[in-house]
Scaffold this active site. Structure first.
Site, short mmCIF file in Angstrom:
data_model
loop_
_atom_site.label_atom_id
_atom_site.label_comp_id
_atom_site.label_asym_id
_atom_site.label_seq_id
_atom_site.Cartn_x
_atom_site.Cartn_y
_atom_site.Cartn_z
N ASP A 177 -15.05 39.93 2.96
CA ASP A 177 -13.68 39.91 2.43
C ASP A 177 -12.79 39.23 3.45
O ASP A 177 -12.50 39.79 4.51
CB ASP A 177 -13.19 41.32 2.13
CG ASP A 177 -11.80 41.33 1.52
OD1 ASP A 177 -11.68 41.02 0.32
OD2 ASP A 177 -10.83 41.62 2.25
N GLU A 183 -15.57 36.00 -2.13
CA GLU A 183 -14.66 35.92 -3.26
C GLU A 183 -13.93 34.60 -3.24
O GLU A 183 -13.54 34.10 -2.18
CB GLU A 183 -13.67 37.08 -3.20
CG GLU A 183 -12.82 37.25 -4.44
CD GLU A 183 -11.93 38.48 -4.36
OE1 GLU A 183 -11.34 38.85 -5.39
OE2 GLU A 183 -11.81 39.05 -3.27
N ASP A 228 -9.81 46.56 2.69
CA ASP A 228 -10.64 45.37 2.92
C ASP A 228 -12.12 45.74 3.00
O ASP A 228 -12.97 45.02 2.45
CB ASP A 228 -10.19 44.66 4.19
CG ASP A 228 -8.78 44.13 4.10
OD1 ASP A 228 -8.35 43.81 2.97
OD2 ASP A 228 -8.10 44.02 5.13
#
Length: 420
Positions: free
Chosen positions: A205, A289, A371
């Site tokens: 992340d 992502e 996170d």
């Protein structure tokens, strides 16, 4: 066989530095000459004159060969590749502008090419033919420029060239922060890689507070190089404003500003390369992502921090490094709620504002850093979605989760993520 670039800092002599600057100037001259010709022909066409607009690279080269003895009688002082490099850049800029105007190019709408000015923008020149080679571990050879000393050893490329595992395709010389660099684009024969933990899955992340948070719980601090250099840059800009433009002191201060920005870029690049190389070499599957970086750059509160972090570098570097080292990269759609989903029970929160840094699940009571919670969800997604039926669609009719390959069992034989 893959394409790989090898970049080395140069330590040129005064003569070699003058030749490098001359070639960069020749490229800029050819670019500006071609752009002026295109604008002139476009204006003539508007007046109804039957003229041909040199829009492509072959057309620009024909026009240059006809006019070079008149417009640049000194053109033989530099390699012909310098002028060809400028015309190639112009043809690419015109093609990108036309594609953007017609809606065939993604990203922000591009404007019409503008004239290049000395000291503004990236100064570079490329060579594709002529004497291009690595002479030894401390010297390279460039067309018309000759033998140039390098500031660092070229052993990494020299050994591959001697073993016949690499072939130089292009050499690009650039000036950044007052220093000269050469980048060799090569066709390299690489052995198939194997990560240290081929069955392990890691979720990454990326963010602004931390450079990246891994599903293993590891947090990598954001170096924030630009933020730390802003005070020095502001002082130098005030000093530059007091200098007479074009004077020796003005030039020296301008070089100091350029070096400060270049140092920040080098620190940022070094942090991303160390992280992505470690991830690709260690884990069999890396899940990231797809962030909307362009949208973050439009936010006046986040734009500087987003630019300082350079979040798009994570996916860009992992795409080729995972292929090099034998790992697999999984890119999750940006609309999948990785931050709002509980990594323990799977419950999805309706809203999670950006200022709320701790995820609290109302279903199972789990409390975790947001996170790290998102990173764990990304890692678990590689095993959870594999082999499932049709993907769930969001309100825009898009897949919120990518189609992934089947999960690999761990040492105990269970289908679970390495981070859980």
């Amino acid at each position: 066989m893959v394409h790989q670039a090898f970049r080395f800092a140069l330590d040129p002599s005064p003569r070699a530095e003058r030749m490098l600057a001359s070639h960069v100037g020749a490229r800029r001259f050819a670019f500006n000459w071609g752009l002026a010709l295109v604008k002139e022909r476009l204006e003539a066409r508007k007046r109804g004159e039957p003229v041909e607009v040199p829009w492509t690279l072959p057309a620009l080269r024909r026009e240059w060969n006809r006019a070079k003895e008149t417009v640049a009688p000194w053109w033989r002082e530099n390699s012909k590749e310098a002028y060809s490099s400028g015309l190639t850049g112009l043809a690419e800029a015109l093609r990108n502008w036309h594609a953007s105007k017609k809606g065939r190019r993604k990203g922000k709408r591009m404007g019409f090419p503008r004239f290049r000015k000395k000291g503004r923008g990236r100064e570079s020149v490329s060579f594709t033919t002529g004497a291009i080679r690595v002479d030894d571990k401390s010297h390279v050879v460039l067309p018309r420029i000759g033998r140039v000393r390098t500031h660092e050893p070229t052993t990494a490329l020299l050994e591959k060239l001697k073993a016949g595992k690499a072939r130089i395709l292009r050499a690009t010389v650039s000036r950044e922060g007052g220093r000269w660099f050469v980048s060799f684009t090569c066709e390299v024969e690489r052995e198939p890689g194997q990560p240290k933990r081929p069955e392990a899955v890691v979720g990454v992340d990326a963010g602004l507070r931390h450079l990246a948070v891994l599903s293993t719980g590891e947090r990598l601090e954001n170096p924030r190089p630009l933020q730390k250099a802003l005070r020095k840059i502001a002082r130098l800009n005030r000093q530059l404003a007091r200098r007479k433009p074009g004077s020796r002191n003005w030039e020296e201060t301008r070089r100091k500003i350029a070096r400060a920005y270049a140092r920040a870029a080098n620190i940022r690049r070094d942090a991303w390369h160390k992280l992505t190389t470690r991830l690709a070499r260690t884990y069999g599957t890396v899940v990231v992502e797809t962030l909307n970086v362009a949208g973050m750059m439009r936010n006046r509160r986040l734009s500087r921090s987003a630019a300082d972090a350079s979040l798009a570098e994570l996916r860009r570097q992992l795409r080729y490094k995972c292929a090099w080292y034998g790992s697999r990269l999984v890119e999750v759609d940006r609309f999948w709620p990785s931050s709002r989903t509980c990594s323990r029970c799977g419950a999805v929160k309706g809203d999670l504002p950006l200022w709320e840094r701790v995820f609290r699940c109302s279903a199972c009571g789990r409390v975790l850093d947001r996170d790290e919670n998102a990173a764990r969800n990304l890692a678990a997604l590689a095993a959870a979605v594999a082999g499932s039926g049709p993907e769930t669609l969001n309100a825009r009719g898009r897949d919120v989760r990518p189609a992934l390959a089947p999960a690999v069992p761990d040492e105990a034989g269970s289908r679970r993520c390495a981070s859980t």
